[in-house]
Every structure is written in C-alpha cells, then in structure tokens.
Design an enzyme around this catalytic site. Structure first.
Site, mmCIF file in Angstrom:
data_model
loop_
_atom_site.group_PDB
_atom_site.id
_atom_site.type_symbol
_atom_site.label_atom_id
_atom_site.label_comp_id
_atom_site.label_asym_id
_atom_site.label_seq_id
_atom_site.Cartn_x
_atom_site.Cartn_y
_atom_site.Cartn_z
ATOM 1 N N ASN A 142 -3.037 3.129 4.440
ATOM 2 C CA ASN A 142 -1.662 1.979 4.499
ATOM 3 C C ASN A 142 -1.488 1.788 5.823
ATOM 4 O O ASN A 142 -1.260 2.488 6.670
ATOM 5 C CB ASN A 142 -0.569 2.883 3.730
ATOM 6 C CG ASN A 142 0.746 1.991 4.025
ATOM 7 O OD1 ASN A 142 1.794 2.627 3.984
ATOM 8 N ND2 ASN A 142 0.797 0.837 4.016
ATOM 9 N N GLY A 143 -1.577 0.552 6.212
ATOM 10 C CA GLY A 143 -1.275 -0.082 7.441
ATOM 11 C C GLY A 143 -2.191 -1.190 7.762
ATOM 12 O O GLY A 143 -2.769 -2.103 6.859
ATOM 13 N N CYS B 15 5.480 -9.439 11.315
ATOM 14 C CA CYS B 15 5.074 -8.281 11.387
ATOM 15 C C CYS B 15 3.503 -8.082 11.327
ATOM 16 O O CYS B 15 3.019 -8.774 10.798
ATOM 17 C CB CYS B 15 5.456 -7.474 10.159
ATOM 18 S SG CYS B 15 4.901 -5.806 10.210
ATOM 19 N N SER C 32 17.258 -2.823 -3.795
ATOM 20 C CA SER C 32 17.602 -2.158 -2.174
ATOM 21 C C SER C 32 18.610 -2.551 -1.543
ATOM 22 O O SER C 32 19.039 -2.024 -0.600
ATOM 23 C CB SER C 32 16.146 -2.720 -1.394
ATOM 24 O OG SER C 32 15.959 -4.029 -1.835
ATOM 25 N N CYS D 272 0.607 -1.223 -0.008
ATOM 26 C CA CYS D 272 -0.097 -0.075 -0.051
ATOM 27 C C CYS D 272 0.854 1.162 -0.001
ATOM 28 O O CYS D 272 1.503 1.632 0.901
ATOM 29 C CB CYS D 272 -1.034 0.032 1.198
ATOM 30 S SG CYS D 272 -2.209 -1.234 1.279
ATOM 31 N N TYR E 211 13.991 -1.873 3.168
ATOM 32 C CA TYR E 211 13.635 -2.369 1.824
ATOM 33 C C TYR E 211 12.407 -1.424 1.116
ATOM 34 O O TYR E 211 12.549 -1.392 0.048
ATOM 35 C CB TYR E 211 13.194 -3.793 2.085
ATOM 36 C CG TYR E 211 12.302 -4.428 0.907
ATOM 37 C CD1 TYR E 211 13.049 -4.817 -0.059
ATOM 38 C CD2 TYR E 211 10.801 -4.246 0.813
ATOM 39 C CE1 TYR E 211 12.552 -5.454 -1.162
ATOM 40 C CE2 TYR E 211 10.392 -4.876 -0.350
ATOM 41 C CZ TYR E 211 11.112 -5.351 -1.162
ATOM 42 O OH TYR E 211 10.486 -5.867 -2.360
ATOM 43 N N GLY F 134 2.979 -1.430 -4.063
ATOM 44 C CA GLY F 134 1.795 -2.285 -4.222
ATOM 45 C C GLY F 134 1.089 -2.320 -5.423
ATOM 46 O O GLY F 134 1.312 -1.464 -6.149
ATOM 47 N N CYS G 125 9.754 -7.256 13.799
ATOM 48 C CA CYS G 125 10.323 -8.250 12.988
ATOM 49 C C CYS G 125 11.883 -8.734 13.327
ATOM 50 O O CYS G 125 12.050 -10.041 13.115
ATOM 51 C CB CYS G 125 10.248 -7.743 11.474
ATOM 52 S SG CYS G 125 11.065 -6.481 11.225
HETATM 53 P P1 AMP Z 1 13.881 -14.273 0.604
HETATM 54 O O1 AMP Z 1 14.427 -14.575 -0.583
HETATM 55 O O2 AMP Z 1 12.634 -14.882 1.171
HETATM 56 O O3 AMP Z 1 15.089 -14.348 1.639
HETATM 57 O O4 AMP Z 1 13.675 -12.768 0.564
HETATM 58 C C1 AMP Z 1 14.856 -11.761 0.783
HETATM 59 C C2 AMP Z 1 14.797 -10.972 -0.409
HETATM 60 O O5 AMP Z 1 13.433 -10.358 -0.510
HETATM 61 C C3 AMP Z 1 15.795 -9.750 -0.266
HETATM 62 O O6 AMP Z 1 16.309 -9.588 -1.586
HETATM 63 C C4 AMP Z 1 14.852 -8.447 -0.234
HETATM 64 O O7 AMP Z 1 15.426 -7.433 -0.997
HETATM 65 C C5 AMP Z 1 13.634 -8.885 -0.686
HETATM 66 N N1 AMP Z 1 12.325 -8.402 0.196
HETATM 67 C C6 AMP Z 1 12.636 -7.972 1.581
HETATM 68 N N2 AMP Z 1 11.430 -7.781 1.957
HETATM 69 C C7 AMP Z 1 10.384 -7.939 1.007
HETATM 70 C C8 AMP Z 1 9.060 -7.548 0.700
HETATM 71 N N3 AMP Z 1 8.496 -7.035 1.770
HETATM 72 N N4 AMP Z 1 8.488 -7.919 -0.590
HETATM 73 C C9 AMP Z 1 9.104 -8.666 -1.319
HETATM 74 N N5 AMP Z 1 10.586 -8.640 -1.233
HETATM 75 C C10 AMP Z 1 11.358 -8.429 -0.087
#
Ligand code: AMP
Length: 497
Positions: free
Chosen positions: A127-128, A407, A308, A24, A267, A53, A481
């Site tokens: 958003n929330g 979260c 990121s 969001c 992120y 989103g 988290c």
């Molecule tokens: P994972 O592959 O499950 O360990 O997720 C880590 C990766 O997901 C990292 O490359 C982050 O940049 C990315 N990431 C972190 N938070 C989010 C999020 N809320 N939605 C999508 N990707 C995320």
C-alpha cells in the site's frame, strides 16, 4: 466536462469514475502452530479493508514449502468462496485489496505479486506509491529485468528478488533504501512473514496478536475482524520479521521525521480503527468540535454526510449544542458497478445514492458536515437534495482544510486544475455549490484536533519543530494535499500534474 473557472454554471459534473480515490489495504497472517487456515483469516481481514480498494483482491499462502496464490478483479465477497479458498492451505498468508493509483484496473496490476526463483519464492503486497518507480524500473530493465504490469509494486519485488542471494534481511534493507515514497509492505517467503513501513510512516501498518500467531494489517479493524488484538503500530522505518522464533524488529536507515497521512483520519480509515495511537472516530469528533468553535452558525440541526462526515457532525453538535440528527440516508448497496452511461443518469445517481430525511430537515436551518471537498460535486448535489427536502437554510462545514495540491503518496487526487480549492476561495465555492454559508476547518485547527487525541504527538511535534509553539506545517502529519509541502523531494512526478 466544463471548466472550474466558471463559478456560476453547473460545471461540477464529473463522472463517478473520476472521483478522487483511496487505494490499497494489506494484511498478513502467521500461525505459529502451523494451522493451515491462514488464508481464511486473511480473507476476513480483507473483508474489513474493502473500503481501501475495490478493484481487485488477492491472497498468497505458504505451507512452509510452497507458495500458492489467487487473485481476481472484483470485491472480496465476490472473489472468494469455499472453492477458491479451499486450495489456499498454509500457515502464512498475505492479502491485498487494490484501487490502483499507478497503472490501470487490470488483473496484471492485481496483488500480491509473486516471484519465483531457485533461491525461493517471494510474495509482496504493497500500500503506497513510489516517487522514484520510473528510474528504478529503468535501472532494473537495464540489468535484465522485465515487467508485466504498470504497478510500482513490481519494482519492489524485482529489487528484493535481485538482492535475495544476500539473504532476506539484507535484500529487504537494500531495497528499502533504494525506494522513495510511501510504502506499507506485507512480504512473504515460504517460511517468513515480513512487514515494513516507509521512513516517514506515511501509510499505516499495525501488528496484531492471535492466540496462535501474528497479524499485520493496514488498519486495526482488520485485526478485530480476524479475532486478534492490536499490539502496536509498525514504526516509521521499521521492518518486522515474523517466524517460529516470534517477531524480530529492526530499523533501516536513519531516523526520519514522522509524517503520517492526515487524510487517513479525515476520510480513508474506518472509524473503528486505531491508527498510530489515535482512535479514528475520536479524531473526527474533535475536528467537528474545533470546526464548531471556529465557524459556528445559528441553526436548528446538525447532520453529517455518511459515512466519513458523521464523526465530525457529532463533534460539531456536541460543541455547539445544536441537536444532531441523521438527516441523510446512504444506499448501502450501490457500489462501483452502478451503471450510468449518460451525464443525466450520472446526475441522477447521487439522488439514488443519498437521500434526505424530510422529517429531520424540512423547515429547518441545517448545518451539514462533510469530511472534505475535492472537486465540489458532492457538496453541490447534497445542497440540492436538502433544499428539495424543504431545508430552510443550508450551512456547509468541512472538517478538513481546502485540498489544493495533488498527493504523490497513494491518494489519487485529481490534477491540480480539477481541485476546486486550488482556484476558488471559500466564498466562491459557497456560491458555486449553492450554500447559505460555507467554511473549512483551519489547518491549525485540524492539527490541534488530532494532537489532542494523543498528547505524545504534541511532544513529538515540539521536538521536531524545535520550539514550544506548534506550527501546523511542521507537525507529525503529511499535509501535502493541503499545503503543497511534501515529506520528501519528488522525482519526475510534479511536472506531470
Ligand atoms: P468531491 O465531490 O469531488 O468534492 O469529493 C468530496 C467527497 O468525496 C466527500 O464526500 C468525501 O467524503 C469524498 N472523498 C474524499 N476523499 C475521497 C477519496 N479518496 N475517494 C473517494 N471519495 C473521497
């Protein structure tokens, strides 16, 4: 899906759809000269909040007499065109992009929600995430309300509508005192735009100025896109009412400790945004610098995971003196619509999405920086990609601490059992993802990095903490988290995870 307790197998094989999700973004526009292009500006704002989103989007607009709205599933670029925007004429608009965390991906959950009664029309973009949505919904149902969606935002609009006869200000403050959780709200009536932020300021919301009006937005990058200037953030617990008299601000409820979501800096937010006085890119660079100090390693090149992880990689390189290189390319054109029906194809997808630049990594000792590890999927695949491209050593560094807890405030973290750091320490994760070494930034290091971007934070931290020494778990950021300590007691939710 295999078990996370198996540290040796290829268990990190999750559907792309199951990834942790952001959700969001909201915008609001008020044109004081009553020009009728508020929806077009909202559209520009939504374009730059698309990263928050991608499921659905909507705009509601008022010409001072009546409120029209349009919402649809899909990306901003696909949903709006000349035909869909042309009928949305008015000088007040709110807009929304959604990635639902409560409820499912259906048009019923798309926002803004609009409520019409003989007292007037209300539109709400949120958003929330509310932690007491269920009891509030039961209360409303018992008193005659009916619901058409699974969204907790419908609870908010029903509560405001219920109290509307007391006047807008009273209806808003009464509603806000009943709801618990995180909320950044853009609300609209026929003649007024309103912004409100939860008492802890968990989700972001800022105020911008146009030559002929005002903007509310989740992130300042949207204000820039709309041709405005960032004025300030909406304060935790603040309501702003914007109309022809200008911006009226007041606080609801008692003063509560600031607890901005730290994951926005890690992120979510765009690097060009300034959020609660902190430049997002600077925060990431500083995290990278601290990471280099805490977990330095002998290497030939530092690369970041787009997008990121790039800021932290720049910071790591600056602090360590190891040259920064591009190292990885992300295909810009792969969205959520990429179809991968089988597991094999899903595995393949990462290789389509990200590729190593051999020129940068072949024969080298590579430090790769990502902003977070959630399930571990990305890390493992990236290391495969780098090794295939000829990297001699791969050292994984993460610019946030281990994500160990879910979260409840708007980030759709998986259940605890799916968070690799909930059950594995760094050494085990290193083995599981196949890195030569792996290290996370410390909690104290991350808070230090953020506070160094805004000295005022450290002062506020000390005041909140009541001591000179900064304690990471008692600072101005929500770190639920990472630490499992939340800004407020949870109602009903914890048991589910
Ligand atoms: P994972 O592959 O499950 O360990 O997720 C880590 C990766 O997901 C990292 O490359 C982050 O940049 C990315 N990431 C972190 N938070 C989010 C999020 N809320 N939605 C999508 N990707 C995320």
């Amino acid at each position: 899906m295999k078990s996370l307790s198996d540290t040796t197998g290829d268990y990190l094989t999750y559907e792309e759809d199951e990834k942790l999700r952001d959700h969001c973004g909201v915008v609001g526009v008020y044109l004081s000269d009553h020009e009728t292009n508020a929806s077009r500006l909202a559209y520009y704002g939504l374009q730059s909040l698309q990263h928050r989103g991608q499921e659905s989007t909507g705009i509601a607009v008022s010409d001072g007499e009546k409120v029209e709205h349009y919402k649809k599933m899909g990306l901003v670029a696909d949903v709006y065109n000349h035909e869909t925007l042309a009928p949305l004429k008015g000088y007040i608009a709110i807009g929304h992009v959604l990635y639902s965390t409560s409820g499912h991906a259906t048009i019923e959950n798309a926002q803004p929600f609009v409520s019409r009664s003989k007292l007037g029309t209300l539109a709400v973009a949120h958003n929330g995430s509310l932690v007491n949505a269920e009891p509030m919904k039961e209360f409303l149902e018992e008193t005659g309300s009916t619901f058409t969606s699974a969204s907790d935002t419908e609870v908010i609009i029903k509560l405001i509508a219920k109290n509307y006869k007391k006047g807008l200000e009273k209806a808003l403050t009464d509603t806000i005192q009943l709801i618990r959780g995180s909320f950044a709200l853009a609300v609209m009536t026929e003649k007024t735009l309103i912004g409100a932020r939860d008492p802890n300021g968990i989700r972001p919301l800022c105020l911008g100025k146009l030559p002929n009006g005002w903007i509310l937005a989740s992130e300042s990058c949207a204000i820039d896109a709309m041709g405005g200037d960032l004025v300030r953030d909406i304060e935790p617990g603040e309501i702003v009412i914007i109309n022809d008299d200008g911006v009226l601000s007041f606080n609801f409820g008692e003063k509560t400790a600031r607890k901005n979501c730290i994951f926005e800096y890690v992120y979510f937010a765009r690097p060009d945004s300034i959020m609660d006085n902190i430049h997002v890119l600077e925060a990431r660079i500083r995290m990278g610098e601290v990471l280099a100090r805490e977990s330095g390693v002998a290497a030939d090149v530092v690369i970041g995971v787009p997008d990121s992880g790039l800021g932290a990689a720049i910071g790591f390189s600056r602090a360590s003196g190891i040259p920064y290189a591009m190292g990885l390319v992300k295909n810009k054109y792969i969205g959520r619509t990429f179809i991968a029906p089988t597991q094999e194809e899903r595995e393949q997808m990462v290789f389509v999405k990200l590729n190593a630049i051999k020129y940068d990594v072949c024969g080298k000792r590579v430090v790769i920086i990502d902003d977070s590890i959630v399930r571990g999927t990305t890390a493992r695949r990236l290391i495969q990609i780098l090794r295939k491209a000829g990297a001699k050593e791969v050292h994984f560094r993460i610019s946030s601490p281990p994500v160990k807890y879910p979260c409840y405030f708007g980030i759709d973290t998986p259940v605890r059992a799916d968070l690799i750091s909930a059950t594995h320490d760094s050494a085990e994760i290193c083995t599981a993802v196949g890195a030569d070494s792996l290290a996370f930034i410390s909690m104290e290091g991350m808070v230090e990095a953020l506070e160094s971007c805004e000295p005022e934070r450290a002062v506020e931290h000390t005041e909140q903490n009541g001591s000179k020494k900064s304690e990471a778990n008692d600072c101005c950021f929500c770190q639920g988290c990472f630490l499992g300590e939340y800004p407020m007691p949870m109602i009903g939710e914890i048991g589910k995870r």
